[in-house]
Enzyme design. Structure first.
Site, PDB file in Angstrom:
ATOM      1  N   HIS A  11       0.854  -1.178   0.000  1.00  0.00           N
ATOM      2  CA  HIS A  11       0.000   0.000   0.000  1.00  0.00           C
ATOM      3  C   HIS A  11       0.892   1.230   0.000  1.00  0.00           C
ATOM      4  CE1 HIS A  11       0.653   0.522   4.356  1.00  0.00           C
ATOM      5  NE2 HIS A  11       0.439  -0.764   4.458  1.00  0.00           N
ATOM      6  N   LYS A  36      -6.562   6.741  -3.573  1.00  0.00           N
ATOM      7  CA  LYS A  36      -5.993   6.752  -2.223  1.00  0.00           C
ATOM      8  C   LYS A  36      -5.272   5.433  -1.922  1.00  0.00           C
ATOM      9  CE  LYS A  36      -6.680   8.856   2.058  1.00  0.00           C
ATOM     10  NZ  LYS A  36      -6.448  10.235   2.403  1.00  0.00           N
ATOM     11  N   ASP A 153       5.772  -1.250  13.136  1.00  0.00           N
ATOM     12  CA  ASP A 153       4.687  -1.164  12.153  1.00  0.00           C
ATOM     13  C   ASP A 153       3.837  -2.425  12.225  1.00  0.00           C
ATOM     14  OD1 ASP A 153       6.210  -3.030  10.808  1.00  0.00           O
ATOM     15  OD2 ASP A 153       6.358  -1.902   8.952  1.00  0.00           O
ATOM     16  N   GLY A 184       1.501  -2.834  15.665  1.00  0.00           N
ATOM     17  CA  GLY A 184       0.735  -2.260  14.555  1.00  0.00           C
ATOM     18  C   GLY A 184      -0.499  -3.091  14.262  1.00  0.00           C
ATOM     19  N   ASP A 230      10.607  -4.829  29.649  1.00  0.00           N
ATOM     20  CA  ASP A 230      11.527  -4.186  28.699  1.00  0.00           C
ATOM     21  C   ASP A 230      10.825  -3.767  27.405  1.00  0.00           C
ATOM     22  OD1 ASP A 230      11.036  -6.572  27.481  1.00  0.00           O
ATOM     23  OD2 ASP A 230      13.144  -7.094  27.128  1.00  0.00           O
ATOM     24  N   ASP A 336       4.740   3.124   4.942  1.00  0.00           N
ATOM     25  CA  ASP A 336       5.504   2.414   3.912  1.00  0.00           C
ATOM     26  C   ASP A 336       6.004   3.310   2.783  1.00  0.00           C
ATOM     27  OD1 ASP A 336       5.347   0.162   5.332  1.00  0.00           O
ATOM     28  OD2 ASP A 336       4.078  -0.960   3.947  1.00  0.00           O
ATOM     29  N   ARG A 423       0.836  13.963   6.009  1.00  0.00           N
ATOM     30  CA  ARG A 423       0.391  15.234   6.589  1.00  0.00           C
ATOM     31  C   ARG A 423       0.536  16.396   5.607  1.00  0.00           C
ATOM     32  NH1 ARG A 423      -0.922  12.184  10.438  1.00  0.00           N
ATOM     33  NH2 ARG A 423      -2.680  12.424   9.060  1.00  0.00           N
TER      34      ARG A 423
END
Lengths: 609, 68
Positions: A11, A36, A153, A184, A230, A336, A423
């Site tokens: 994607h 998109k 991710d 993710g 951890d 990605d 963004r």
């Protein structure tokens, strides 16, 4: 040395061009094809990158792909073998695709690249591991000589989380957590469960979280994820369907929470808000444990982040305030698409041992790495669209825009090079005045056609950030969340405090309600003269008129549409929604002056995300 | 040999070279990863994969399903 980086076939395909370690150009394919998350080979983005560097493909030394297909196939096969006979349906769908196409990605890439150079040979092709691409995209453009690097991710080949140390031009991954254990994918599972689209709706879960209470955090920690001190973790995959099925969660998962999966058209209730708040709390805890352990193990004071989870700016803000690291730098294209930049940089610095020149701010040029248009091109293109516009000089254009904003109009702002990453940072933005109480709702419903609960982000003058927000460091990429300062907040009455869920949205919580979330948080973009001088001038002018150095900054698109790329895209979007003013370069367009025949029905033009 | 058939022959040669490259790389990959147990699965898949490509998928699909 010139290296072309490519990410594709999953994607958000993208291309990036790196020249002697400097990022010259980068763009996502979706911006050109207007689809998109377009995953197809990025023909348009490659063409753009080559044009931006004034190069032919035959002059490119290497082409670096962002992941290793064989390793990914190995993961698929081993997962199917380990879980057989469950997963047959998924196997049946995945394997033909791999056997027909994905396993032969080297020849596929070679054939696609022959469109640009008919003699292109596969000896120029290099493959970087998915998480190395992410880590390289986080470290090499950062302003740090030495840093700890954390990538998180969904999944790449095997790794879902990796920790690395970057030092000069070297980058060594020293620890990985492997599939199926993935922060993710856990977040995406909740995204799916709360009725949003996986791979794009994660932002909505994050935006929904402040409306709820983390009532289910314990449940998640007790049953879904075993989180160690951890930060390492294991998921109980008996609650999930993504290893073997075609959905993210299964019946057992729904039983655990006591409600079925929400369908997208179903009303959001306080239950969904509480689930969103719970997963957000768990994610923040996991990320904080990971960064704390990384800080003590590495002994360095700089941290770089990438991978889709690094787009969770609420968690990033907590990492910064946790104080284990002095400085934090996050790759703006952390998903990605940024793998294209990372693969090219890894090829140059790791494979070719190319030297590293560390830029004072960073190597991403404010993420302004996409196509730009000269003033004459803009005028020609807008005229061809039938647009009616006035051409002003720069000062008058800034003044006219600041005035429109202070008159509380919604303004489309299209300037210079397009942003790389998800963004809008003041190059392809919709801007508004953050002070009116109705601005958030109006922009969401009339301009963006998206859910009314979603908050907007503020762009603020870098020098004024501490006046408005509890933050005094750079956040140029809108990837850090911090609260509005106490003296800008408005005290709520007892009645207002007793409201819950989306009812909270209508309360004016601060002097800048359009960008203040219900928990007083804001996703901040700091604007400086170095990276975005024109946008800085506009904010300065707006401040002179209003005393407010903050603007609403949201992406220039409607829901489901990729962010606009060209002046034509901007004009179409302008004529399709209720934006009042459009500023493209020095051209100023007002809706009231446009030919009404050019209006478009835009509210249903794109599939909802 | 006329030009069209020469072009087709060159195309076939190139495909053969590409397939050989692919198999060599796959072998190297398994050696590095020490995943020889994948070999029988991969051989089956590559053989059937070739057939899937040749038959464009649909006609051959039921045959695969009965085997797996």
């Amino acid at each position: 040395m010139r290296i072309l980086g490519i990410s594709a076939f999953y994607h958000d395909s993208a291309a990036a061009l790196v020249e002697d370690g400097r990022i010259v150009a980068a763009a996502q394919e979706e911006r050109f094809t207007r689809k998109k998350h377009d995953a197809s080979f990025p023909h348009n983005a490659v063409r753009y990158c080559l044009d931006a560097a004034d190069a032919k493909l035959r002059e490119i030394d290497h082409v670096a792909f962002y992941e290793k297909p064989f390793l990914k196939f190995e993961r698929l096969l081993e997962t199917y073998v380990a879980l057989a006979p469950r997963g047959f349906r998924s196997f049946r769908m995945a394997i033909p695709l791999w056997l027909k196409e994905k396993l032969f990605q080297k020849s596929l890439l070679r054939n696609e690249l022959r469109e640009f150079d008919e003699d292109f040979g596969s000896e120029k092709l290099l493959f970087a591991e998915h998480h190395l691409s992410h880590a390289a995209s986080a470290f090499y453009p950062s302003p740090f000589d030495k840093a700890a690097v954390l990538t998180m991710d969904g999944v790449g080949e095997w790794a879902t989380t990796s920790a690395a140390i970057g030092d000069g031009n070297r980058l060594e991954i020293f620890q990985e957590i492997h599939f199926p254990h993935s922060l993710g994918l856990l977040y995406s599972a909740i995204t799916y469960y709360t009725g949003f689209k996986v791979n794009s709706g994660e932002y909505k879960v994050m935006g929904l979280a402040p409306y709820g209470e983390p009532k289910y955090a314990e449940l998640i920690l007790d049953h879904l994820i075993d989180l160690k001190p951890d930060g390492s973790f294991r998921l109980d995959i008996s609650y999930f369907d993504y290893c073997t099925g075609l959905t993210m969660t299964n019946e057992r998962f729904a039983k655990l929470f006591g409600q079925p999966v929400r369908s997208p058209d179903q009303l959001l209730t306080s239950f969904h808000m509480d689930v969103a708040a719970s997963i957000q709390a768990v994610l923040e805890e996991a990320v904080l444990r990971l960064t704390r352990s990384l800080a003590s193990r590495s002994g360095v004071r700089n941290l770089c982040l990438a991978g889709g989870v690094a787009l969770n700016c609420v968690a990033n803000g907590k990492v910064l305030r946790d104080g284990r690291f002095d400085r934090l730098w996050i790759q703006p294209a952390a998903g990605d698409a940024g793998g294209a930049v990372g693969a090219a940089l890894a090829a140059f610095h790791q494979f070719k041992s190319g030297p590293r020149n560390i830029a004072a701010t960073d190597g991403m040029s404010g993420a302004l790495l996409g196509p730009e248009f000269s003033q004459s091109q803009i005028e020609r293109r807008l005229t061809a669209c039938g647009a009616r516009f006035a051409v002003l000089d720069e000062d008058d254009m800034i003044e006219a825009t600041a005035k429109a904003l202070s008159d509380q109009l919604a303004v489309g702002w299209f300037q210079g090079r397009m942003e790389f990453g998800p963004r809008s940072l003041g190059a392809r933005s919709i801007l508004g005045d953050p002070r009116p109480p109705t601005m958030q709702k109006n922009l969401n419903l009339k301009v963006k056609y998206r859910e009314s609960f979603r908050p907007f982000a503020p762009a603020v003058l870098r020098e004024d950030v501490a006046d408005w927000f509890e933050l005094d460091s750079d956040s140029p990429y809108m990837l850090i969340v911090a609260d509005v300062t106490k003296h800008k907040r408005r005290a709520m009455s007892a009645e207002e405090q007793s409201l819950f869920g989306i009812d909270k949205l209508n309360i004016t919580r601060s002097e800048i309600p359009a960008v203040t979330h219900v928990d007083y948080s804001a996703r901040i973009q700091t604007v400086s003269t170095e990276t975005n001088p024109r946008f800085h001038r506009l904010l300065t002018r707006f401040k002179a008129r209003t005393g407010c150095s903050v603007l609403v900054n949201t992406s220039f698109n409607v829901r489901g549409e990729p962010i606009v790329c060209t002046p034509e895209d901007a004009f179409r979007c302008f004529m399709g929604n209720e934006l009042d003013v459009l500023v493209v370069g020095n051209c100023v367009l007002r809706k009231s002056e446009q030919n009404p025949d050019l209006k478009q029905d835009y509210s249903s033009a794109f599939d909802l995300d | 040999m006329d030009r069209a058939s020469a072009g087709a022959a060159a195309g076939n040669d190139e495909r053969a070279v590409l397939m050989m490259d692919f198999l060599v790389e796959l072998w190297r990959f398994m050696r590095v990863r020490k995943k020889f147990w994948l070999l029988p699965i991969l051989i089956m898949m590559v053989v059937f994969g070739g057939l899937v490509v040749l038959t464009e998928g649909s006609a051959f699909a039921p045959f695969i399903y009965t085997l797996f």
